[in-house]
Design an enzyme around this catalytic site. Structure first.
Site, PDB file in Angstrom:
ATOM      1  N   LEU A 192      -9.822  34.404  -7.347  1.00  0.00           N
ATOM      2  CA  LEU A 192      -9.574  34.675  -8.769  1.00  0.00           C
ATOM      3  C   LEU A 192      -8.101  34.630  -9.138  1.00  0.00           C
ATOM      4  O   LEU A 192      -7.770  34.596 -10.332  1.00  0.00           O
ATOM      5  CB  LEU A 192     -10.101  36.063  -9.152  1.00  0.00           C
ATOM      6  CG  LEU A 192     -11.600  36.301  -9.024  1.00  0.00           C
ATOM      7  CD1 LEU A 192     -11.893  37.277  -7.909  1.00  0.00           C
ATOM      8  CD2 LEU A 192     -12.196  36.807 -10.324  1.00  0.00           C
ATOM      9  N   THR A 237     -12.822  28.626 -15.548  1.00  0.00           N
ATOM     10  CA  THR A 237     -13.001  28.985 -16.960  1.00  0.00           C
ATOM     11  C   THR A 237     -13.724  27.885 -17.746  1.00  0.00           C
ATOM     12  O   THR A 237     -13.691  26.709 -17.349  1.00  0.00           O
ATOM     13  CB  THR A 237     -11.605  29.228 -17.598  1.00  0.00           C
ATOM     14  OG1 THR A 237     -11.734  29.246 -19.004  1.00  0.00           O
ATOM     15  CG2 THR A 237     -10.622  28.122 -17.246  1.00  0.00           C
ATOM     16  N   ASP A 238     -14.324  28.269 -18.871  1.00  0.00           N
ATOM     17  CA  ASP A 238     -14.958  27.253 -19.742  1.00  0.00           C
ATOM     18  C   ASP A 238     -13.911  26.395 -20.456  1.00  0.00           C
ATOM     19  O   ASP A 238     -14.243  25.339 -21.001  1.00  0.00           O
ATOM     20  CB  ASP A 238     -15.887  27.929 -20.765  1.00  0.00           C
ATOM     21  CG  ASP A 238     -15.195  28.946 -21.671  1.00  0.00           C
ATOM     22  OD1 ASP A 238     -13.991  29.213 -21.483  1.00  0.00           O
ATOM     23  OD2 ASP A 238     -15.867  29.481 -22.575  1.00  0.00           O
ATOM     24  N   GLU A 239     -12.647  26.854 -20.420  1.00  0.00           N
ATOM     25  CA  GLU A 239     -11.619  26.133 -21.189  1.00  0.00           C
ATOM     26  C   GLU A 239     -11.359  24.732 -20.635  1.00  0.00           C
ATOM     27  O   GLU A 239     -10.803  23.882 -21.327  1.00  0.00           O
ATOM     28  CB  GLU A 239     -10.312  26.943 -21.234  1.00  0.00           C
ATOM     29  CG  GLU A 239     -10.562  28.318 -21.807  1.00  0.00           C
ATOM     30  CD  GLU A 239      -9.310  29.093 -22.170  1.00  0.00           C
ATOM     31  OE1 GLU A 239      -8.285  28.458 -22.448  1.00  0.00           O
ATOM     32  OE2 GLU A 239      -9.376  30.330 -22.189  1.00  0.00           O
ATOM     33  N   TYR A 265      -2.626  25.813 -19.396  1.00  0.00           N
ATOM     34  CA  TYR A 265      -3.486  26.710 -18.607  1.00  0.00           C
ATOM     35  C   TYR A 265      -4.767  25.989 -18.206  1.00  0.00           C
ATOM     36  O   TYR A 265      -5.117  25.912 -17.014  1.00  0.00           O
ATOM     37  CB  TYR A 265      -3.823  27.970 -19.417  1.00  0.00           C
ATOM     38  CG  TYR A 265      -4.981  28.773 -18.836  1.00  0.00           C
ATOM     39  CD1 TYR A 265      -4.908  29.335 -17.569  1.00  0.00           C
ATOM     40  CD2 TYR A 265      -6.170  28.951 -19.569  1.00  0.00           C
ATOM     41  CE1 TYR A 265      -5.979  30.063 -17.032  1.00  0.00           C
ATOM     42  CE2 TYR A 265      -7.234  29.674 -19.035  1.00  0.00           C
ATOM     43  CZ  TYR A 265      -7.132  30.220 -17.763  1.00  0.00           C
ATOM     44  OH  TYR A 265      -8.192  30.923 -17.238  1.00  0.00           O
ATOM     45  N   LYS A 309      -6.209  24.826 -14.480  1.00  0.00           N
ATOM     46  CA  LYS A 309      -7.489  25.275 -13.924  1.00  0.00           C
ATOM     47  C   LYS A 309      -8.380  24.058 -13.635  1.00  0.00           C
ATOM     48  O   LYS A 309      -9.068  24.012 -12.610  1.00  0.00           O
ATOM     49  CB  LYS A 309      -8.207  26.224 -14.890  1.00  0.00           C
ATOM     50  CG  LYS A 309      -7.571  27.587 -15.056  1.00  0.00           C
ATOM     51  CD  LYS A 309      -7.535  28.428 -13.787  1.00  0.00           C
ATOM     52  CE  LYS A 309      -8.876  28.944 -13.361  1.00  0.00           C
ATOM     53  NZ  LYS A 309      -8.765  29.885 -12.198  1.00  0.00           N
TER      54      LYS A 309
END
Ligand SMILES: NC(=O)c1ccc[n+]([C@@H]2O[C@H](COP(=O)([O-])OP(=O)(O)OC[C@H]3O[C@@H](n4cnc5c(N)ncnc54)[C@H](O)[C@@H]3O)[C@@H](O)[C@H]2O)c1
Length: 376
Positions: free
Chosen positions: A85, A134-136, A182, A186
Site C-alpha cells: 500500500l 486506485t480507480d483513478e 498521481y 499508479k
C-alpha cells in the site's frame, strides 16, 4: 516464535494501511505482520497505538525504494506474502512534485517486486504479491446524468437514492487512461506488477479501489479536511462548481476486501473494489456540514456559509464510478455499511479524536519520529 505466515504490509502507518494492519494483526494471531513504512508526512504510528504491543506485529521504518534493505527484510523475516500500500497518494501534491510520485510509486513498487522475485527464486507455491491500486488509473467518466438517475446495480452501501451520474462504469478491462501525475504513477506501477507476473511468473494480484473514507485519514483529503475546517470555522474550499462525482467506500470495507482477496483471489487477476455509492462533491460536502453541525450542536446547515468555490484542480477528472460485481460474484464481497452510517461514524471519530487531528495538522508527530528514528 514460529508463525504460519510472514506478511509484509507496506504503508501500514498510513490511512488504509493502518486499517489493514490492525485487521490482520487481530484476526490472524498465527501470522507475523511486518509493517514497513517510511513515515512520510502521511505515516503516523499513532494510527496503530492499539496494536503496537501485539506479539505478532513488527514495525520497520524503511523506504520501499531502498532495494538492499527490502531484500534483507525478505531474508530476515522469511516473507511469503506482500500487501503493498505504500505510496504517495495525494493528487494535488503530485501536481506540485511529480518526481516524488514517480520515485515512490513506480521505483518503490519495482524495488519490492524485484526483491520478491530474488527472495522467492521461482518457488512461488503459497507466495503472493498483492498490489493495492486506485480507480483513478482508468481516467474520467462522463457526467451524462448531471442530476443523477437510479443506478443500474446497487449494494447495501448505496444510500444516495442509489444514484448514478452516468451510464458507464469502470470494469477490470477498462483501458488505462490516467490524467494526473498521481494516477500516471499508479498506472505505471500496476503495469510493472502485471509484467512481473507475465515475465517471471510472480504470483501477483492487483486491485483498483474507489475513494475511501473513515478514521485516520490525513486531513488534507476532502472529508477529514472539511470536518476539521468546520470545527475551526475555516473556509471549505470547493474545486470548480463542486460537480465532480466520486464513488465512496468505507475504509474498513476496503480492508475486508483486501483480506478476502489476499486469501482467496485468483493469481494474475484484477478486482475492482467500490461502493456503488456516487456523490457529487457539493452534495457530499452538504452532508458533512449537516452531520458536523448537528454533532457540534450548531444550528443545522450553519457552516454552509464556509463553502468557498476555488479555481478547479488542473486536469480534474469529472466522474469515477466502479463496477465491483466481479468481486461480488466471485468472492461474495459487498460493502457492509450504508453511506449515512459511515459518514456519521467518521465525523464522530474525528470529533472524538481532536487530539489526533491537532497533532497531525501541527506536524508534532513528525518531530517525535525524527527524534525517535533519526533523520528522514
Ligand atoms: N485513499 C484512497 O481513497 C485510495 C483509494 C484507492 C487506492 N488507494 C491506494 O491505497 C494505498 C494507500 O493509500 P492511503 O490513502 O492509505 O495513503 P496514505 O498517503 O495515507 O499512506 C501512505 C503510506 O505510505 C507510506 N510511504 C510513502 N512513501 C513511502 C516509501 N517510499 N517507503 C515506505 N513507505 C512510504 C507513508 O508514510 C504512509 O504511511 C495507496 O497505494 C493508494 O494509491 C487509496
Amino acid at each position: 516464535m514460529d508463525f504460519k505466515r510472514n506478511i509484509l504490509i507496506t504503508g501500514g502507518a498510513g490511512f488504509i494501511g493502518s486499517h489493514v494492519v490492525r485487521l490482520f494483526v487481530r484476526k490472524y494471531p498465527e501470522y507475523h505482520i511486518i509493517n514497513l513504512d517510511k513515515l512520510t508526512y502521511a505515516g503516523n504510528l499513532a494510527n496503530l497505538a492499539d496494536i503496537e504491543q501485539a506479539p505478532n506485529y513488527t514495525f520497520v521504518k524503511a523506504d520501499i525504494c531502498d532495494f538492499e534493505v527490502i531484500c534483507e527484510l525478505f531474508r530476515k523475516y522469511h516473507i511469503d506474502g506482500v500487501i503493498h500500500l505504500a505510496a504517495e497518494s495525494h493528487v494535488d501534491r503530485s501536481i506540485k512534485d511529480p518526481f516524488t510520485f514517480a520515485r515512490t510509486n513506480v521505483m518503490g513498487t519495482l524495488s519490492l517486486l524485484q526483491a520478491a522475485k530474488v527472495a522467492w527464486e521461482g518457488a512461488y507455491d503459497g507466495k503472493r504479491f498483492y498490489h493495492i491500486s486506485t480507480d483513478e488509473v482508468y481516467g474520467a467518466l462522463k457526467l451524462t446524468h448531471p442530476e443523477g438517475v437510479p443506478a443500474p446495480f446497487t449494494t447495501k452501501a448505496s444510500s444516495n437514492d442509489d444514484m448514478a451520474y452516468g451510464t458507464e462504469f469502470f470494469v477490470e478491462t477498462t483501458k488505462y487512461n490516467p490524467h494526473s501525475p498521481y494516477s500516471a504513477s499508479k498506472a505505471s506501477s500496476d503495469h510493472f506488477v502485471r509484467a512481473f507476473h507475465d515475465t517471471f511468473g510472480l504470483p501477483t494480484i492487483v486491485t483498483n479501489c474507489s475513494n475511501n473514507y473513515g478514521p485516520y485519514q490525513f486531513p488534507e483529503k476532502l472529508i477529514p479536511l472539511f470536518i476539521n475546517n468546520i470545527r475551526h470555522n475555516k473556509p471549505l474550499p470547493v474545486y470548480g462548481k463542486g460537480e465532480n462525482v466520486r464513488d465512496w467506500l468505507y475504509v474498513e470495507d476496503h480492508a475486508r476486501a483486501i483480506d478476502l482477496i489476499f486469501h482467496e483471489g485468483r493469481i494474475a487477476e484484477t478486482y475492482n473494489i467500490g461502493g456503488f455509492n456516487e456523490w457529487k462533491n457539493i452534495d457530499l460536502i452538504k452532508v458533512i456540514i449537516k452531520t458536523v453541525d448537528r454533532l457540534l450542536g450548531n444550528p443545522e446547515g450553519q457552516s454552509e456559509k464556509l463553502i468557498t468555490y476555488v479555481t478547479d484542480r488542473l486536469g480534474h477528472d469529472m466522474r469515477y464510478a466502479i463496477d465491483s460485481r466481479k468481486l461480488q460474484s466471485e468472492l461474495g464481497w459487498e460493502p457492509s455499511l450504508q453511506f449515512e452510517e459511515g459518514i456519521e461514524k467518521t465525523v464522530k471519530w474525528y470529533l472524538d479524536n481532536q487530539e489526533w487531528l491537532d497533532q497531525v495538522t501541527s506536524g508534532d508527530y513528525q518531530r517525535y519520529y525524527e527524534r525517535m528514528y533519526g533523520d528522514k
